[in-house]
Design a protein around this motif. Structure first.
Motif, PDB file in Angstrom:
ATOM      1  N   ASP A 106      -3.898  17.446  -7.190  1.00 43.34           N
ATOM      2  CA  ASP A 106      -4.715  18.651  -7.243  1.00 43.34           C
ATOM      3  C   ASP A 106      -6.196  18.246  -7.269  1.00 43.34           C
ATOM      4  N   ILE A 107      -6.723  17.947  -6.060  1.00 40.55           N
ATOM      5  CA  ILE A 107      -8.098  17.443  -5.998  1.00 40.55           C
ATOM      6  C   ILE A 107      -8.967  18.256  -5.043  1.00 40.55           C
ATOM      7  N   GLY A 108      -8.388  19.288  -4.440  1.00 39.04           N
ATOM      8  CA  GLY A 108      -9.159  20.096  -3.495  1.00 39.04           C
ATOM      9  C   GLY A 108      -8.224  20.989  -2.707  1.00 39.04           C
ATOM     10  N   ARG A 165       2.050  14.971  -0.935  1.00 36.63           N
ATOM     11  CA  ARG A 165       1.260  15.393   0.221  1.00 36.63           C
ATOM     12  C   ARG A 165       1.848  14.858   1.529  1.00 36.63           C
ATOM     13  N   SER A 166       2.313  13.612   1.486  1.00 35.84           N
ATOM     14  CA  SER A 166       2.728  12.987   2.744  1.00 35.84           C
ATOM     15  C   SER A 166       4.084  13.492   3.230  1.00 35.84           C
ATOM     16  N   SER A 167       4.697  14.441   2.516  1.00 35.48           N
ATOM     17  CA  SER A 167       5.889  15.094   3.069  1.00 35.48           C
ATOM     18  C   SER A 167       5.529  15.787   4.383  1.00 35.48           C
ATOM     19  N   ARG A 198      -7.327  20.913   0.567  1.00 38.43           N
ATOM     20  CA  ARG A 198      -6.441  20.081   1.386  1.00 38.43           C
ATOM     21  C   ARG A 198      -5.642  20.871   2.436  1.00 38.43           C
ATOM     22  N   PRO A 199      -6.347  21.529   3.365  1.00 37.82           N
ATOM     23  CA  PRO A 199      -5.639  22.272   4.413  1.00 37.82           C
ATOM     24  C   PRO A 199      -4.936  21.327   5.397  1.00 37.82           C
ATOM     25  N   ILE A 200      -4.091  21.898   6.272  1.00 36.82           N
ATOM     26  CA  ILE A 200      -3.412  21.073   7.285  1.00 36.82           C
ATOM     27  C   ILE A 200      -3.705  21.605   8.690  1.00 36.82           C
ATOM     28  N   ASP A 201      -4.837  22.322   8.814  1.00 33.66           N
ATOM     29  CA  ASP A 201      -5.180  22.914  10.110  1.00 33.66           C
ATOM     30  C   ASP A 201      -5.345  21.858  11.209  1.00 33.66           C
ATOM     31  N   LEU A 202      -5.888  20.693  10.854  1.00 32.41           N
ATOM     32  CA  LEU A 202      -6.118  19.666  11.883  1.00 32.41           C
ATOM     33  C   LEU A 202      -4.787  19.080  12.369  1.00 32.41           C
ATOM     34  N   HIS A 203      -3.813  18.966  11.458  1.00 31.95           N
ATOM     35  CA  HIS A 203      -2.479  18.488  11.852  1.00 31.95           C
ATOM     36  C   HIS A 203      -1.900  19.465  12.890  1.00 31.95           C
ATOM     37  N   ILE A 204      -1.962  20.750  12.532  1.00 34.87           N
ATOM     38  CA  ILE A 204      -1.313  21.773  13.351  1.00 34.87           C
ATOM     39  C   ILE A 204      -2.009  21.900  14.712  1.00 34.87           C
ATOM     40  N   ALA A 261     -14.314   4.536  -0.504  1.00 32.16           N
ATOM     41  CA  ALA A 261     -13.102   5.372  -0.555  1.00 32.16           C
ATOM     42  C   ALA A 261     -13.147   6.390  -1.692  1.00 32.16           C
ATOM     43  N   THR A 262     -12.823   7.626  -1.368  1.00 36.73           N
ATOM     44  CA  THR A 262     -12.719   8.655  -2.412  1.00 36.73           C
ATOM     45  C   THR A 262     -11.659   8.280  -3.455  1.00 36.73           C
ATOM     46  N   ASP A 263     -10.638   7.514  -3.025  1.00 35.07           N
ATOM     47  CA  ASP A 263      -9.565   7.147  -3.962  1.00 35.07           C
ATOM     48  C   ASP A 263     -10.020   6.106  -4.992  1.00 35.07           C
ATOM     49  N   SER A 291       0.823  -1.209   0.000  1.00 39.87           N
ATOM     50  CA  SER A 291       0.000   0.000   0.000  1.00 39.87           C
ATOM     51  C   SER A 291       0.863   1.268   0.000  1.00 39.87           C
ATOM     52  N   LYS A 292       0.653   2.089  -1.014  1.00 35.68           N
ATOM     53  CA  LYS A 292       1.369   3.379  -1.072  1.00 35.68           C
ATOM     54  C   LYS A 292       1.058   4.217   0.164  1.00 35.68           C
ATOM     55  N   ASN A 293      -0.232   4.353   0.458  1.00 39.90           N
ATOM     56  CA  ASN A 293      -0.613   5.228   1.563  1.00 39.90           C
ATOM     57  C   ASN A 293      -0.353   4.587   2.925  1.00 39.90           C
ATOM     58  N   PHE A 328     -12.500  16.204  12.204  1.00 40.92           N
ATOM     59  CA  PHE A 328     -12.782  15.285  11.095  1.00 40.92           C
ATOM     60  C   PHE A 328     -11.744  14.164  11.193  1.00 40.92           C
ATOM     61  N   PRO A 329     -12.116  12.918  10.865  1.00 42.91           N
ATOM     62  CA  PRO A 329     -11.131  11.820  11.003  1.00 42.91           C
ATOM     63  C   PRO A 329     -10.098  11.843   9.887  1.00 42.91           C
ATOM     64  N   SER A 330      -9.252  12.859   9.909  1.00 47.52           N
ATOM     65  CA  SER A 330      -8.235  13.036   8.868  1.00 47.52           C
ATOM     66  C   SER A 330      -7.137  11.980   8.997  1.00 47.52           C
ATOM     67  N   VAL A 331      -6.840  11.332   7.867  1.00 55.00           N
ATOM     68  CA  VAL A 331      -5.780  10.321   7.832  1.00 55.00           C
ATOM     69  C   VAL A 331      -4.443  10.981   8.190  1.00 55.00           C
ATOM     70  N   GLY A 332      -4.118  12.058   7.481  1.00 53.70           N
ATOM     71  CA  GLY A 332      -2.815  12.699   7.658  1.00 53.70           C
ATOM     72  C   GLY A 332      -2.631  13.255   9.065  1.00 53.70           C
ATOM     73  N   ASP A 380      -4.887  13.716 -12.263  1.00 51.17           N
ATOM     74  CA  ASP A 380      -4.262  13.273 -11.012  1.00 51.17           C
ATOM     75  C   ASP A 380      -4.226  11.751 -11.013  1.00 51.17           C
ATOM     76  N   LEU A 381      -3.667  11.202  -9.942  1.00 51.15           N
ATOM     77  CA  LEU A 381      -3.420   9.759  -9.880  1.00 51.15           C
ATOM     78  C   LEU A 381      -4.670   8.904 -10.121  1.00 51.15           C
ATOM     79  N   ARG A 382      -5.707   9.108  -9.300  1.00 53.82           N
ATOM     80  CA  ARG A 382      -6.875   8.215  -9.398  1.00 53.82           C
ATOM     81  C   ARG A 382      -7.765   8.578 -10.586  1.00 53.82           C
TER      82      ARG A 382
HETATM   83  C1  EPZ Z   1      -5.023  10.555   2.561  1.00 55.65           C
HETATM   84  O1  EPZ Z   1      -4.863  11.943   2.310  1.00 55.65           O
HETATM   85  C2  EPZ Z   1      -4.570   9.859   1.281  1.00 55.65           C
HETATM   86  N1  EPZ Z   1      -3.180  10.212   1.020  1.00 55.65           N
HETATM   87  C3  EPZ Z   1      -5.462  10.284   0.122  1.00 55.65           C
HETATM   88  O2  EPZ Z   1      -5.082   9.516  -1.010  1.00 55.65           O
HETATM   89  C4  EPZ Z   1      -6.915   9.984   0.466  1.00 55.65           C
HETATM   90  O3  EPZ Z   1      -7.738  10.521  -0.548  1.00 55.65           O
HETATM   91  C5  EPZ Z   1      -7.297  10.614   1.810  1.00 55.65           C
HETATM   92  O4  EPZ Z   1      -6.361  10.200   2.829  1.00 55.65           O
HETATM   93  C6  EPZ Z   1      -8.698  10.239   2.252  1.00 55.65           C
HETATM   94  O5  EPZ Z   1      -8.819   8.860   2.332  1.00 55.65           O
HETATM   95  C7  EPZ Z   1      -2.214   9.592   1.678  1.00 55.65           C
HETATM   96  O6  EPZ Z   1      -2.439   8.720   2.503  1.00 55.65           O
HETATM   97  C8  EPZ Z   1      -0.818   9.957   1.324  1.00 55.65           C
HETATM   98  P1  EPZ Z   1      -7.321  13.499   4.980  1.00 55.65           P
HETATM   99  P2  EPZ Z   1      -4.947  12.996   3.496  1.00 55.65           P
HETATM  100  O7  EPZ Z   1      -6.477  14.309   5.864  1.00 55.65           O
HETATM  101  O8  EPZ Z   1      -4.298  12.434   4.698  1.00 55.65           O
HETATM  102  C9  EPZ Z   1      -9.832  17.586   5.082  1.00 55.65           C
HETATM  103  C10 EPZ Z   1      -4.403   9.114  -3.231  1.00 55.65           C
HETATM  104  O9  EPZ Z   1      -4.995   9.213  -4.336  1.00 55.65           O
HETATM  105  N2  EPZ Z   1      -8.768  18.055   5.989  1.00 55.65           N
HETATM  106  O10 EPZ Z   1      -8.022  12.319   5.549  1.00 55.65           O
HETATM  107  O11 EPZ Z   1      -4.474  14.272   2.973  1.00 55.65           O
HETATM  108  C11 EPZ Z   1      -9.306  17.456   3.653  1.00 55.65           C
HETATM  109  O12 EPZ Z   1      -9.353  18.689   2.974  1.00 55.65           O
HETATM  110  C12 EPZ Z   1      -4.532  10.193  -2.176  1.00 55.65           C
HETATM  111  O13 EPZ Z   1      -3.669   8.142  -2.950  1.00 55.65           O
HETATM  112  C13 EPZ Z   1      -8.900  19.293   6.584  1.00 55.65           C
HETATM  113  O14 EPZ Z   1      -9.875  20.015   6.395  1.00 55.65           O
HETATM  114  O15 EPZ Z   1      -6.521  13.043   3.714  1.00 55.65           O
HETATM  115  C14 EPZ Z   1     -10.214  16.432   3.082  1.00 55.65           C
HETATM  116  O16 EPZ Z   1     -11.410  17.034   2.676  1.00 55.65           O
HETATM  117  C15 EPZ Z   1      -5.256  11.390  -2.641  1.00 55.65           C
HETATM  118  N3  EPZ Z   1      -7.884  19.731   7.412  1.00 55.65           N
HETATM  119  C16 EPZ Z   1     -10.509  15.517   4.255  1.00 55.65           C
HETATM  120  O17 EPZ Z   1     -10.200  16.269   5.425  1.00 55.65           O
HETATM  121  C17 EPZ Z   1      -6.789  18.964   7.661  1.00 55.65           C
HETATM  122  O18 EPZ Z   1      -5.925  19.403   8.429  1.00 55.65           O
HETATM  123  C18 EPZ Z   1      -9.724  14.207   4.262  1.00 55.65           C
HETATM  124  O19 EPZ Z   1      -8.364  14.480   4.302  1.00 55.65           O
HETATM  125  C19 EPZ Z   1      -6.688  17.708   7.065  1.00 55.65           C
HETATM  126  C20 EPZ Z   1      -7.693  17.268   6.215  1.00 55.65           C
END
Ligand code: EPZ
Length: 418
Positions: free
Chosen positions: A117-119, A92-94, A121-127, A303-305, A21-23, A160-164, A369-371
């Motif tokens: 380039d799919i949206g 993104r995963s950098s 994609r903020p990082i506010d939840l990480h921070i 999955a959105t992917d 799995s890449k992700n 939100f259950p953000s993966v990153g 984009d990829l998918r």
């Molecule tokens: C991961 O991205 C995957 N990338 C994505 O796969 C995948 O689409 C996504 O999870 C959802 O399953 C990797 O694992 C490297 P999120 P990630 O944080 O972590 C919002 C692919 O094609 N959000 O779960 O970036 C965000 O905008 C890629 O392989 C915030 O608002 O996804 C999105 O709407 C593309 N603030 C939603 O949450 C934040 O701080 C889900 O994002 C973080 C996210």
């Protein structure tokens, strides 16, 4: 510039191995920054996103050596806690360096991440999550400056259950004093694999796969020998290809539960799917039936992917379908390309209305984009005539030997140079 040239219409028969799995691998590779000891990772696929992450590890001072597709990483001399745009913008995963550097060095300076380039994609939840653990973070001039010298375990509530964000908080939380609890975390299988990887290095994490993860901080992490899980999105892509083209395929290195939602949809569309000994066997003999409504959501929902790929399937299914993209604002860039191939799709805001057509026809299209690119490959495989797909560098970022594996299943696809 490379392109795919596809002569559509062949059914798919045969057996292939699904790559790691890449992700799942990207967070695991980032987690190797956390130890001074050796990490041995098996089945590392040879595509761009992984190479870019390995470049970040090398920049950080880790020694990375390939032995076939096994990657041996030694972080005993890692000394760099800064990474600039040149290395962060390709993927993104950098952004995982933020959590990993904070974990190892208690300090980080990183540039903003790139990625598909799919949206927005903020990082506010990480921070916010890292700040909840006591990190001081300032965003200035395109850089993120982090000071983790006063970090300690605490509760983190994700909006939100953000993966990153879940990954970053796990990476930062594993080596700090006290207990970190992440509420409303991501439940994706890749998060479970990261937990298992970190625990194999001596971490004390539990709960991954549920909506609460608990991390008891430990002082250090040790060496590990690891084989990552198979890529559920890649497996899903081949399953949808088979649903569109007809045939019978066996996919090895899969975990059924990871694709259970998709398998349920494909069964409703008329496909026969069996699971045995980590392999999925799938057979389809007739035109698929449309699925009335599909909505993308965090795991375990759809999955959105896999959204562009399932949309390609709905384009040739009998009946009407509605797809709602809930995660990304602009993940419909494949739609105009599918329309060029004869698809009948209307998009209103985040909803796509699809009226299945008898046939798609080959055309010249572009992977945005990829998918989206993967979805267009599937459309090309079942279309009548020749399809040329431009900008396949996006697809090559995340599928290992895509054309070769499809060829081995009987597809007529090759890479050509401009
Ligand atoms: C991961 O991205 C995957 N990338 C994505 O796969 C995948 O689409 C996504 O999870 C959802 O399953 C990797 O694992 C490297 P999120 P990630 O944080 O972590 C919002 C692919 O094609 N959000 O779960 O970036 C965000 O905008 C890629 O392989 C915030 O608002 O996804 C999105 O709407 C593309 N603030 C939603 O949450 C934040 O701080 C889900 O994002 C973080 C996210």
């Amino acid at each position: 510039m490379k392109k795919y040239l596809i002569n559509g219409g062949n059914s798919l028969f045969g057996e292939i191995d699904i790559e790691s799995s890449k992700n799942g691998l990207l967070p695991i590779l980032s987690a190797t920054i956390l130890t001074q000891e050796e990490c041995v990772i098996h089945n590392v696929p040879d595509f761009l996103d992984i190479k870019n992450m390995v470049n970040i590890l090398i920049h950080t001072g880790l020694k990375c050596k390939y032995d076939g597709n096994t990657l041996v990483i030694n972080g005993s001399n890692a000394n760099c806690n800064e990474v600039g745009l040149e290395l962060t913008s390709p993927l993104r995963s950098s952004i995982y360096t933020m959590g990993a550097y904070l974990g190892r060095f208690k300090k980080a300076k990183i540039s903003y991440p790139g990625g598909c380039d799919i949206g927005i994609r903020p990082i506010d939840l990480h921070i916010r999550g890292l700040k909840d653990l006591g990190a001081k973070i300032i965003e200035q001039h395109g850089n993120i400056y982090c000071d983790g010298s006063e970090m300690r375990g605490d509760k983190v509530f994700l909006d939100f259950p953000s993966v990153g964000a879940t990954v970053n908080i796990m990476l930062a939380g594993v080596l700090i004093e006290g207990t970190t609890i992440i509420y409303n975390c991501a439940k994706e299988p890749e998060i479970v694999d990261l937990q298992n990887f970190l625990n194999a290095m001596g971490a004390k994490i539990k709960g991954a796969g549920s909506s609460t993860i608990t991390i008891k901080g430990v002082k250090k992490l040790h060496k590990v020998n690891w084989t990552p899980i198979g890529d559920r999105i890649v497996a899903g892509t081949y399953m949808i290809a088979c649903a569109m083209c007809g045939g019978k395929i066996k996919l090895n290195n899969c975990i059924y539960e990871h694709n259970e939602y998709l398998i349920n949809l494909l069964s409703r569309a008329g496909c026969n799917i069996l699971y045995k000994d980590n392999s999925i066997v799938m057979e389809t003999t007739r035109r698929p039936k449309s699925i009335q409504k599909i909505e993308t959501m965090p795991y375990p929902a759809f999955a959105t992917d896999l959204q562009p790929q399932i949309m390609a399937l709905q384009c040739v299914s009998s009946g009407n379908s509605i797809i709602v993209e809930n995660l990304y604002e602009t993940r419909y860039k494949h739609v105009p390309e599918l329309i060029k191939m004869g698809a009948n799709i209307i998009v209103k805001n985040q909803t796509a209305f699809i009226n299945g057509v008898d046939k798609l026809y080959g055309a010249e299209v572009k992977a945005s984009d990829l998918r989206a690119g993967a979805g267009l490959v599937l459309a090309g495989l079942c279309a009548k005539g020749y399809t040329t797909i431009n900008s396949i560098e996006h697809i090559l970022r995340g599928y290992d030997n895509f054309d070769g594996k499809l060829q081995s299943l009987g597809a007529d696809i090759k890479i050509i140079n401009d």
